[in-house]
Design an enzyme around this catalytic site. Sequence first.
Site, mmCIF file in Angstrom:
data_model
loop_
_atom_site.group_PDB
_atom_site.id
_atom_site.type_symbol
_atom_site.label_atom_id
_atom_site.label_comp_id
_atom_site.label_asym_id
_atom_site.label_seq_id
_atom_site.Cartn_x
_atom_site.Cartn_y
_atom_site.Cartn_z
ATOM 1 N N HIS A 252 0.797 -1.224 0.000
ATOM 2 C CA HIS A 252 0.000 0.000 0.000
ATOM 3 C C HIS A 252 0.836 1.285 0.000
ATOM 4 C CE1 HIS A 252 -3.417 2.553 1.697
ATOM 5 N NE2 HIS A 252 -3.945 1.966 0.638
ATOM 6 N N LYS A 254 3.133 4.472 -0.938
ATOM 7 C CA LYS A 254 3.189 5.399 -2.073
ATOM 8 C C LYS A 254 4.468 6.225 -1.923
ATOM 9 C CE LYS A 254 -1.649 5.048 -1.573
ATOM 10 N NZ LYS A 254 -1.763 3.602 -1.669
ATOM 11 N N HIS A 483 -8.314 11.422 0.543
ATOM 12 C CA HIS A 483 -7.622 10.130 0.444
ATOM 13 C C HIS A 483 -6.335 10.184 1.269
ATOM 14 C CE1 HIS A 483 -5.419 6.769 -1.621
ATOM 15 N NE2 HIS A 483 -6.611 6.225 -1.493
ATOM 16 N N LYS A 485 -4.030 10.357 4.648
ATOM 17 C CA LYS A 485 -4.118 9.718 5.957
ATOM 18 C C LYS A 485 -3.182 10.473 6.900
ATOM 19 C CE LYS A 485 -4.562 6.185 2.770
ATOM 20 N NZ LYS A 485 -5.445 6.661 1.730
#
Length: 584
Positions: A252, A254, A483, A485
């Site tokens: 996950h 990025k 989106h 976090k």
Amino acid sequence: MKECPYGEKCYRKNPIHFGEFSHEHLDAIYRKGNASGDYDIPAKYSSDLIETQLKLLEKLFPKEGAKKEKQANVSGANPPVAAQSSNGSSSSGSSSTYASGSSTSQAASSSSAPKDTSKLAKKQKLNERNIRDYIPVVVEKGGMAKKLKEAAPYNMFLTAITDSKPTHSESLSVTLQEILDESLGEIESSVQINFMVDIGWLLGHYYFAGILDKPLLVLYGDESPELLSIGKFKPQVTAIGVKMPTPFATSHTKMMLLAYTDGSMRVVISTANLYEDDWHNRTQGVWISPKLPALPEDADTGAGESETGFKQDLMLYLVEYKISQLQPWIARIRKSDFSAINVFFLGSVPGGHRESTVRGHPWGHARLGALLAKHAAPINDRIPVVCQSSSIGSLGANVQAWIQQDFVNSLKRDSSPLGKLRQMPPFKMIYPSYGNVSGSHDGMLGGGCLPYGKNTNDKQPWLKEHLQQWKSSDRYRSRAMPHIKSYTRYNLEEQSVYWFVLTSANLSKAAWGCFNKNSNIQPCLRIANYEAGVLFLPRFVTGEDTFPLGNNRDGVPAFPLPYDVPLTPYSADDKPFLMDYLQG
């Protein structure tokens, strides 16, 4: 050609998308127009958007009268090519391969690269290479180095929002083109580690940045036919799917690693997938490192480390992928000077992890807790732990089960002396309500990045009393669904932020880890996902105990929170947005 799933609500301005998907409402308007580009656009549509989309159709599917005129004006340069995938859309709705580069690189590679006869081979040629047809928010080139310098000491940005014009010129907004801007350095090679990658969209950005022919290593989590075959048609691209130990685990992270021709490099950590929707009308966070120069050849092996140990932690994290193509990059990091970095690297890797005498807890929420215990200034127990993410995992039957026993138990830590009786701080969770999403730039489709489902929500009704609305009017993003976090503790009365985390990790056990409950063995933190983030601690960023909140303090800029404070709790009538609402 498949019908676009957005139908009349399609907001796309990407020529590759229009080469892959049909739009009945646009086709009807286009058929009735003449070759000169005069159209009768019904009043119910946004004329500016429809006109832009019709111009794309003119380029992709020119009418007979227009064809003859354009043939007389064809230039010698090879235009970009949109490749249609026969299997239709990826999650982004525009999975495709941007299959050409400059005329010189295309000619040079044509003899060595195999001819594209795969499912990607249905091509629609564009007659112009116009960046504004491909990228909705275009910032003048050459200014990113100055923007990054002015963003010090935090170097934290939010992505520009297509339908929020103030964000286009906001000093702390950024686009992908700016991250690749030559003012930051001339890129000679790069790594993109991400969950979802639309390789056609990404290579389109590389094309317009002038680096399409440079070596690119892509590590991805979500597989697509285009990624599996891209190396055959773009030899400079190596795409590798990250193998996960369990079916429900996710790669996950990025992250970008950018190498420059002068021997330096840069690290970028973000919350955005590499496909169009994530860089359109969604609030995303991006941290960009300073430029990291090469160390002298005779430098000591421990040279070039930051006070935060970022370099060592990043190398240990990359080693966990066990991918040989990362080895040259790990070697480059080892030979680079990371001393200018002022944040901590915060990672999660799959497996069971125990505390060691050397590093303590290496990953997940336990690692965050260890860093806070060592470096965070003392915090009053009444100060909430504020969490914010784009998805929520299965957290247990009550707030104690995992939130308090594991997660907040780590995030409540600070450098106060041991032995003092401590209270459990309040827990608050920012997550868009149904009303937030329905009022977003994209209406209900704005919830496409919020995969929290009814089945999970029904099992944790206790969560609602902790939920807070998504509001970001100060950053012009209240209608841009998050989106991003983030996790933090701040004191509104004292206008102070104690610490802040920007990360790919959602609020879930899979992302942050869950301790085993067997008291007879050493605690083991079980983590499912790969995740990466950065921790901002004031002592390392500004030399003080807290960051200013809201206003500058003694010359130190306020920390750029992505949302408004004070927070707005859910009312009795509010409910969290659930992905099920998009499924009828």
